[in-house]
Design a protein around this motif. Structure first.
Motif, short mmCIF file in Angstrom:
data_model
loop_
_atom_site.label_atom_id
_atom_site.label_comp_id
_atom_site.label_asym_id
_atom_site.label_seq_id
_atom_site.Cartn_x
_atom_site.Cartn_y
_atom_site.Cartn_z
N ILE A 36 85.79 79.64 37.71
CA ILE A 36 86.46 78.39 37.35
C ILE A 36 85.52 77.50 36.52
N ASP A 37 84.21 77.62 36.74
CA ASP A 37 83.26 76.90 35.88
C ASP A 37 83.40 77.35 34.43
N VAL A 38 83.65 78.62 34.22
CA VAL A 38 83.86 79.14 32.86
C VAL A 38 85.15 78.56 32.28
N VAL A 39 86.21 78.56 33.09
CA VAL A 39 87.50 78.00 32.66
C VAL A 39 87.34 76.54 32.28
N ALA A 40 86.56 75.79 33.07
CA ALA A 40 86.33 74.38 32.78
C ALA A 40 85.56 74.20 31.48
N SER A 88 88.08 69.83 38.50
CA SER A 88 88.08 71.28 38.54
C SER A 88 89.47 71.71 38.11
N PHE A 89 89.66 72.99 37.86
CA PHE A 89 91.02 73.45 37.63
C PHE A 89 91.84 73.23 38.90
N LEU A 123 93.11 76.03 28.46
CA LEU A 123 94.26 75.49 29.18
C LEU A 123 93.67 74.83 30.41
N TYR A 124 93.72 73.50 30.46
CA TYR A 124 92.95 72.81 31.50
C TYR A 124 93.61 71.49 31.88
N VAL A 149 82.68 68.58 33.93
CA VAL A 149 83.73 67.62 34.31
C VAL A 149 83.89 66.64 33.16
N TYR A 150 85.13 66.44 32.75
CA TYR A 150 85.38 65.64 31.56
C TYR A 150 85.58 64.16 31.89
#
Length: 543
Positions: A498-502, A344-345, A507-508, A359-360
């Motif tokens: 935060i799901d959108v940010v992910a 997560s961020f 910037l992650y 999740v990467y």
């Protein structure tokens, strides 16, 4: 590793970057800046000498002391840590739990959900020059922070929810909120109260940037030598809750890892405590009798993409490059197990953490498929990276991972200031790899996310992403979360955005890692390793 800003509007970026430490590590300012001392007779003080109760505590800080010392705009690790000993807020916070306690104020407001917080100042509180602390000083600082024509880092921590600060009488003030915002209580430690009679003078804010520090805290600054050391002495006029345990302190700035470790090692060690301990040296220091402890939090290596530089405008390309990184190998080899791949961020210990929908996990085949889907082949990337030691250790894993999927990768680690000066000057770049730790400002997710994302945020200006339709919707959701009074609903909104940010991966974080502190338990007690740069000695003492 820190620093640049949380939602600072039209700040003159060059000035801001020059004087704030980038990303948790202090950014260097010009060597021509003169040292500035709070005591003219002590400018040659190196902090040595003394015995018994009067002996000097020597600390080694792994970040520069030449960033901004202005509490309203610094994000320098060294300077923030030092200011926590020199200055007080109305409330300050425990360095680990971040629970607020009464500092200059006499008590924490009983109703955190109120839109009016009234504070009585501690009777007899004095600044280091002997002048009394008054309500005028409190109003002076908050007016600077909230002034629409004065751009400071602190503005981003207060302007969204704090309407005004009123003087009731000489010893009492009222904070008027725009809406209920209980998280604001812990943020009051970020508004250090400074003497109006000193810092309202012409040129005084420039002096504050360069190192002039006069507060009401338990320690007064006695000398400041940029790129060398800063010294402190117990303030005899202090009558607050965190009594000084050390007669004198000498904080050395040693950014290079080897001499920093040497300074605290062996029978002739010249320091009792050091932060930013390299993972490779933990065993050596422990075998020498030192305690080495870590703090896990938001410290992270992140990738930041220039979304105006094709093909990084394509979310599939950004995602592909994250999926391609062998993060488990990075944690094992570079971090010696003292970290976790980001899920997560936020780090997993944050109260608002939820595993992100994207999740990467290491998946080179998926990375190749995404690049093919985006029509990208023969991609060459020059990674612009800060030269923070542990970041440099992580870079080879990124290069090997990207090379393995056919992305020709070049590494370009540079001084932190050089990296951010290029972006400040709007120079072109592809990808930045750097470190960040917003935990030095606090734990609440609203603060952390706004530090990195926002329509006028410096980070978003660097990514050139703020005008993207997805970004605009994100910023609206972030504002909605800030104003949401129900804690559980607020958390749910934060987790959803935060799901959108992910998913967007503009910037992650790639990994979250521990920060290590070492100290001599035979000499010091009451030390707690913190999960952000610097040290806090307000509850420490000689063993």
């Amino acid at each position: 590793m820190r620093d640049v800003t949380h939602d600072v509007p039209a700040l003159h970026r060059r000035t801001f970057l020059k004087y704030t430490g980038a990303l948790g590590a202090a950014a260097a300012v010009s060597a021509s800046l003169s040292a500035c001392s709070s005591g003219p007779e002590s400018t040659n003080d190196t902090g040595g000498g003394g015995d018994g109760a009067n002996r000097t505590l020597t600390a080694v800080i792994g970040y520069g002391n030449d960033g901004s010392w202005d509490p309203t705009q610094t994000a320098s690790a060294f300077c923030m840590a030092a200011n926590n000993h020199i200055y007080e807020g109305l409330l300050d916070t425990d360095p680990i739990s971040r629970e607020p306690y009464a500092a200059l104020a006499t008590e924490v407001p009983k109703d955190p959900d109120s839109t009016s917080w009234k504070f009585a100042l501690r009777a007899g509180a004095k600044f280091h020059d002997g002048k009394p602390v008054t309500a005028d000083d409190v109003v002076f600082v908050f007016e600077r922070i909230l002034d629409p024509d004065t751009q400071t880092l602190a503005k981003g921590f207060f302007a969204s929810w704090l309407k005004e600060v009123r003087k009731i009488d000489a010893q009492n003030v009222e904070l008027v909120l725009k809406f209920p915002f209980p998280d604001g209580l812990s943020r009051l430690t970020l508004a250090k109260i400074m003497p109006k009679h000193v810092f309202s003078q012409p040129g005084a804010w420039d002096d504050a940037i360069k190192g002039k520090a006069i507060g009401s805290g338990p320690y007064r600054q006695t000398a400041h030598h940029p790129k060398s050391n800063t010294t402190f002495e117990a303030f005899d006029g202090y009558n607050g809750p965190r009594k000084p345990a050390f007669r004198k302190m000498n904080w050395l700035t040693i950014v290079d890892a080897a001499p920093r470790v040497a300074k605290i090692s062996g029978s002739s060690a010249g320091a009792q405590i050091a932060d930013n301990i390299p993972y490779a040296n933990i065993g050596q220091l422990e075998s020498g009798g030192l305690t080495v402890a870590g703090g896990a939090g938001m410290n992270n290596l992140f990738l930041m993409f220039n979304t105006k530089h094709k093909p990084f405008d394509d979310v599939r390309v950004r995602q592909a490059l994250h999926y391609a990184i062998d993060t488990e190998k990075m944690v094992e080899v570079a971090l010696k197990g003292h970290g976790k791949p980001s899920s997560s961020f936020l780090d997993e210990s944050n109260p608002s953490y939820r595993r992100a929908k994207t999740v990467y996990d290491y998946d080179p085949d998926k990375a190749k498929a995404l690049l093919k889907e985006a029509g990208v082949k023969g991609l060459s990337i020059d990674i612009l990276a800060v030269n923070v030691s542990w970041i440099v250790d992580c870079l080879p894993t990124i290069k090997a991972s990207w090379d393995a999927i056919g992305v020709k990768t070049t590494l370009s680690p540079q001084e932190t200031t050089a990296v951010f000066t290029k972006m400040d000057q709007k120079q072109d770049y592809q990808v930045v790899a750097a470190a960040s730790n917003p935990n030095q400002f606090g734990l609440d997710a609203d603060l952390i996310m706004h530090y990195n994302y926002g329509p006028e945020n410096l980070w978003m200006q660097y990514t050139r992403w703020a005008d993207n339709p997805v970004a605009k919707a994100l910023f609206k959701d972030m504002d909605r979360a800030t104003r949401e009074p129900d804690p559980e609903k607020k958390k749910a909104i934060v987790q959803d955005y935060i799901d959108v940010v992910a998913e967007q991966a503009v910037l992650y974080p790639v990994v979250h890692n521990e920060l290590m502190t070492a100290w001599d338990p035979k000499r010091l007690s009451g030390i707690r390793a913190q999960p952000y740069p610097g040290i806090n000695l307000l509850q420490a003492k000689w063993a």
